[in-house]
Design a protein around this motif. Structure first.
Motif, PDB file in Angstrom:
ATOM      1  N   LEU A 283       0.833  -1.206   0.000  1.00 41.05           N
ATOM      2  CA  LEU A 283       0.000   0.000   0.000  1.00 41.05           C
ATOM      3  C   LEU A 283       0.865   1.252   0.000  1.00 41.05           C
ATOM      4  N   LEU A 284       1.961   1.229   0.764  1.00 41.73           N
ATOM      5  CA  LEU A 284       2.867   2.375   0.809  1.00 41.73           C
ATOM      6  C   LEU A 284       3.509   2.596  -0.554  1.00 41.73           C
ATOM      7  N   ALA A 285       3.898   1.503  -1.216  1.00 46.01           N
ATOM      8  CA  ALA A 285       4.534   1.623  -2.525  1.00 46.01           C
ATOM      9  C   ALA A 285       3.562   2.150  -3.575  1.00 46.01           C
ATOM     10  N   VAL A 286       2.316   1.664  -3.533  1.00 41.66           N
ATOM     11  CA  VAL A 286       1.332   2.052  -4.547  1.00 41.66           C
ATOM     12  C   VAL A 286       0.809   3.464  -4.323  1.00 41.66           C
ATOM     13  N   ARG A 287       0.500   3.813  -3.082  1.00 38.63           N
ATOM     14  CA  ARG A 287      -0.122   5.099  -2.799  1.00 38.63           C
ATOM     15  C   ARG A 287       0.891   6.224  -2.580  1.00 38.63           C
ATOM     16  N   VAL A 288       2.097   5.879  -2.110  1.00 39.39           N
ATOM     17  CA  VAL A 288       3.083   6.907  -1.768  1.00 39.39           C
ATOM     18  C   VAL A 288       4.242   6.921  -2.752  1.00 39.39           C
ATOM     19  N   GLY A 289       4.811   5.736  -3.024  1.00 36.76           N
ATOM     20  CA  GLY A 289       5.929   5.641  -3.966  1.00 36.76           C
ATOM     21  C   GLY A 289       7.253   5.991  -3.326  1.00 36.76           C
ATOM     22  N   PRO A 290       8.369   5.713  -4.019  1.00 36.21           N
ATOM     23  CA  PRO A 290       9.698   6.028  -3.478  1.00 36.21           C
ATOM     24  C   PRO A 290       9.874   7.526  -3.290  1.00 36.21           C
ATOM     25  N   GLY A 291      10.228   7.925  -2.076  1.00 30.04           N
ATOM     26  CA  GLY A 291      10.407   9.343  -1.799  1.00 30.04           C
ATOM     27  C   GLY A 291       9.133  10.160  -1.868  1.00 30.04           C
ATOM     28  N   GLY A 292       7.972   9.486  -1.906  1.00 34.37           N
ATOM     29  CA  GLY A 292       6.696  10.204  -1.993  1.00 34.37           C
ATOM     30  C   GLY A 292       6.354  10.665  -3.393  1.00 34.37           C
ATOM     31  N   GLU A 293       6.954  10.055  -4.423  1.00 32.39           N
ATOM     32  CA  GLU A 293       6.737  10.509  -5.800  1.00 32.39           C
ATOM     33  C   GLU A 293       5.287  10.434  -6.242  1.00 32.39           C
ATOM     34  N   ARG A 294       4.512   9.530  -5.654  1.00 29.45           N
ATOM     35  CA  ARG A 294       3.125   9.353  -6.085  1.00 29.45           C
ATOM     36  C   ARG A 294       2.151  10.252  -5.333  1.00 29.45           C
ATOM     37  N   LEU A 295       2.648  11.026  -4.386  1.00 21.54           N
ATOM     38  CA  LEU A 295       1.789  11.972  -3.670  1.00 21.54           C
ATOM     39  C   LEU A 295       1.593  13.226  -4.510  1.00 21.54           C
ATOM     40  N   PRO A 296       0.414  13.828  -4.478  1.00 20.11           N
ATOM     41  CA  PRO A 296       0.180  15.053  -5.260  1.00 20.11           C
ATOM     42  C   PRO A 296       0.996  16.219  -4.726  1.00 20.11           C
ATOM     43  N   GLU A 297       1.439  17.078  -5.627  1.00 20.02           N
ATOM     44  CA  GLU A 297       2.247  18.237  -5.240  1.00 20.02           C
ATOM     45  C   GLU A 297       1.452  19.528  -5.179  1.00 20.02           C
ATOM     46  N   GLY A 298       0.317  19.569  -5.799  1.00 20.31           N
ATOM     47  CA  GLY A 298      -0.420  20.822  -5.896  1.00 20.31           C
ATOM     48  C   GLY A 298      -0.373  21.360  -7.327  1.00 20.31           C
ATOM     49  N   ALA A 299      -1.192  22.369  -7.601  1.00 16.97           N
ATOM     50  CA  ALA A 299      -1.338  22.876  -8.969  1.00 16.97           C
ATOM     51  C   ALA A 299      -0.599  24.184  -9.202  1.00 16.97           C
ATOM     52  N   ASP A 300       0.395  24.530  -8.370  1.00 17.33           N
ATOM     53  CA  ASP A 300       1.084  25.800  -8.575  1.00 17.33           C
ATOM     54  C   ASP A 300       1.985  25.717  -9.806  1.00 17.33           C
ATOM     55  N   SER A 301       2.424  26.853 -10.292  1.00 18.80           N
ATOM     56  CA  SER A 301       3.204  26.929 -11.537  1.00 18.80           C
ATOM     57  C   SER A 301       4.703  27.061 -11.270  1.00 18.80           C
ATOM     58  N   GLU A 302       5.154  26.700 -10.072  1.00 17.65           N
ATOM     59  CA  GLU A 302       6.567  26.836  -9.724  1.00 17.65           C
ATOM     60  C   GLU A 302       7.438  26.012 -10.681  1.00 17.65           C
ATOM     61  N   ASN A 303       8.481  26.661 -11.208  1.00 17.01           N
ATOM     62  CA  ASN A 303       9.443  25.956 -12.072  1.00 17.01           C
ATOM     63  C   ASN A 303      10.727  26.775 -12.128  1.00 17.01           C
ATOM     64  N   THR A 304      11.779  26.269 -11.537  1.00 13.93           N
ATOM     65  CA  THR A 304      13.062  26.983 -11.506  1.00 13.93           C
ATOM     66  C   THR A 304      13.855  26.813 -12.791  1.00 13.93           C
ATOM     67  N   GLY A 305      13.440  25.864 -13.636  1.00 11.93           N
ATOM     68  CA  GLY A 305      14.171  25.606 -14.868  1.00 11.93           C
ATOM     69  C   GLY A 305      15.399  24.730 -14.676  1.00 11.93           C
ATOM     70  N   MET A 306      15.609  24.206 -13.466  1.00 13.45           N
ATOM     71  CA  MET A 306      16.759  23.349 -13.199  1.00 13.45           C
ATOM     72  C   MET A 306      16.347  21.880 -13.157  1.00 13.45           C
ATOM     73  N   VAL A 307      17.325  20.996 -13.354  1.00 11.88           N
ATOM     74  CA  VAL A 307      17.118  19.559 -13.195  1.00 11.88           C
ATOM     75  C   VAL A 307      18.047  19.080 -12.088  1.00 11.88           C
ATOM     76  N   GLN A 308      17.741  17.906 -11.547  1.00 13.29           N
ATOM     77  CA  GLN A 308      18.570  17.360 -10.489  1.00 13.29           C
ATOM     78  C   GLN A 308      20.008  17.179 -10.955  1.00 13.29           C
ATOM     79  N   ARG A 309      20.942  17.508 -10.093  1.00 13.69           N
ATOM     80  CA  ARG A 309      22.355  17.385 -10.408  1.00 13.69           C
ATOM     81  C   ARG A 309      22.730  15.915 -10.658  1.00 13.69           C
ATOM     82  N   ASP A 310      23.518  15.699 -11.691  1.00 11.71           N
ATOM     83  CA  ASP A 310      23.997  14.352 -12.000  1.00 11.71           C
ATOM     84  C   ASP A 310      25.081  13.975 -10.990  1.00 11.71           C
TER      85      ASP A 310
END
Length: 373
Positions: A283-310
């Motif tokens: 249930l945790l994997a399906v509803r939450v996901g690794p690091g909470g990836e499957r949880l909703p973030e909200g509908a704001d338009s925030e975007n810094t234009g950056m990607v995660q550092r390699d």
């Protein structure tokens, strides 16, 4: 023979299903396929899908062959040892295939210069340290209640216990029992297990709540809020699992004190909590996901234009081992699977690992002395 065959078949099928699903975004961060950091737009690159197919097909065939072999050997030898050995072989095959896919994606990323023209960055939310998510103590109350109930029942049962107790142990042909002298340590061994296990899990949850967050560089504020929800849900799930395990140890204590050697009862006492624990994890994997990836973030338009550092250079063994001496974090989010891993480049992590090992060895020595006494 039928029981051994069914146990072997179930073991191999469950293990094979877990290994087959290992590369799925359900169990790993979407932008880290096979432990390789890629830009978000490359997460569904055809080469990523191709490597998943190249990994899964052999794993599927190895699972089928291993299940048939382990089932047949289990029936022939009336032992679950064949399933254990075959499972280890299956894990080794999957590890080789994983490392091959990891290397292939790393080479494809380097040849294609996948990060060319992209702004890389890393973000941190200092409020996660100054105002961390609080440990949900209320969710630990069921564990404490179960431990107290077990101890009280044991206190009433102890004076009437026989001179020896039948301790269960796993062997190649199933569960056997051996007689040990009745002492305080042997009679209350499961209670000590409850106390140590619950304390260790509470310490793990406390460390998890202060671990480094792998926040999305493109949406730091929304990612931080999601991470807080992830920590809250995960800590509650872990404490719920602790209570379930303590219930299992209560059942085992009851069997020990009443000299109940019934195999169906043992399977029920161990199997039901195991299924409940598995259900919580799924249930945790399906509803939450690794690091909470499957949880909703909200509908704001925030975007810094950056990607995660390699940061692949800090990860070894197919993305499973993290070593970065410049990172002060002790616990960091895992790249492969859900949860956290130690930063082996941090001396504090090494000291902590040694301390945990000493505690485990000490507990094992104490249990051994109790059994021999």
């Amino acid at each position: 023979m039928l029981v051994s065959s069914l146990v072997n078949a179930g073991l191999l099928l469950l293990l094979g299903a877990a290994l087959y699903a290992a590369p799925s975004p359900l169990l790993n961060p979407r932008t880290v396929p096979f432990g390789v950091r890629v830009p978000p737009e490359r997460a569904e690159d055809p080469r990523v899908d191709a490597e998943r197919r190249r990994y899964r097909a052999p794993v599927l065939w190895a699972t089928v062959v291993g299940t048939v072999a382990a089932t047949g050997l289990g029936a022939l030898l009336d032992s679950v040892a064949a399933g254990v050995v075959t499972g280890l072989v299956l894990c080794a095959v999957a590890a080789v295939l994983w490392l091959r896919a990891h290397r292939a994606l790393s080479e494809a990323k380097e040849r294609g210069d996948w990060y060319a023209g992209l702004r890389q960055g890393a973000v941190a939310d200092t409020s996660l340290r100054t105002d961390p998510v609080r440990l949900p103590w209320a969710w630990s109350v069921p564990s404490f209640v179960v431990i107290a109930v077990t101890a009280v029942i044991g206190a009433f049962a102890y004076p009437g216990l026989p001179d020896t107790l039948a301790m269960p142990e796993r062997s190649g042909d199933g569960t056997r029992y051996h007689e040990v002298a009745t002492t305080f340590w042997t009679a209350f061994s499961m209670v000590f297990g409850q106390i140590l296990g619950t304390a260790a899990l509470l310490a793990l949850v406390a460390a998890m709540l202060r671990s480094r967050a792998d926040l999305d560089a493109s949406r730091p504020a929304a990612s931080s809020a999601r991470h807080r929800r992830f920590l809250a849900l995960t800590s509650r799930a872990l404490l719920a699992i602790s209570a379930v395990v303590d219930l299992m140890l209560l059942g085992l204590s009851g069997m020990l004190w009443t000299d109940n050697r019934s195999t169906p009862v043992l399977f029920t006492v161990v199997g039901v909590p195991a299924l409940v624990t598995l259900g919580i994890v799924v249930l945790l994997a399906v509803r939450v996901g690794p690091g909470g990836e499957r949880l909703p973030e909200g509908a704001d338009s925030e975007n810094t234009g950056m990607v995660q550092r390699d940061d692949d250079r800090h990860w070894r063994a197919g993305g499973t081992v993290y070593t970065n001496g410049d990172d002060p974090a002790v616990l960091v989010p895992r790249r492969v699977g859900m949860g956290w891993t130690l930063n082996l480049g941090n001396p504090r992590a090494l000291i902590g690992s040694v301390a945990v090992l000493v505690l485990v060895l000490g507990a094992a020595a104490l249990a051994t002395l109790g059994l021999l006494g």
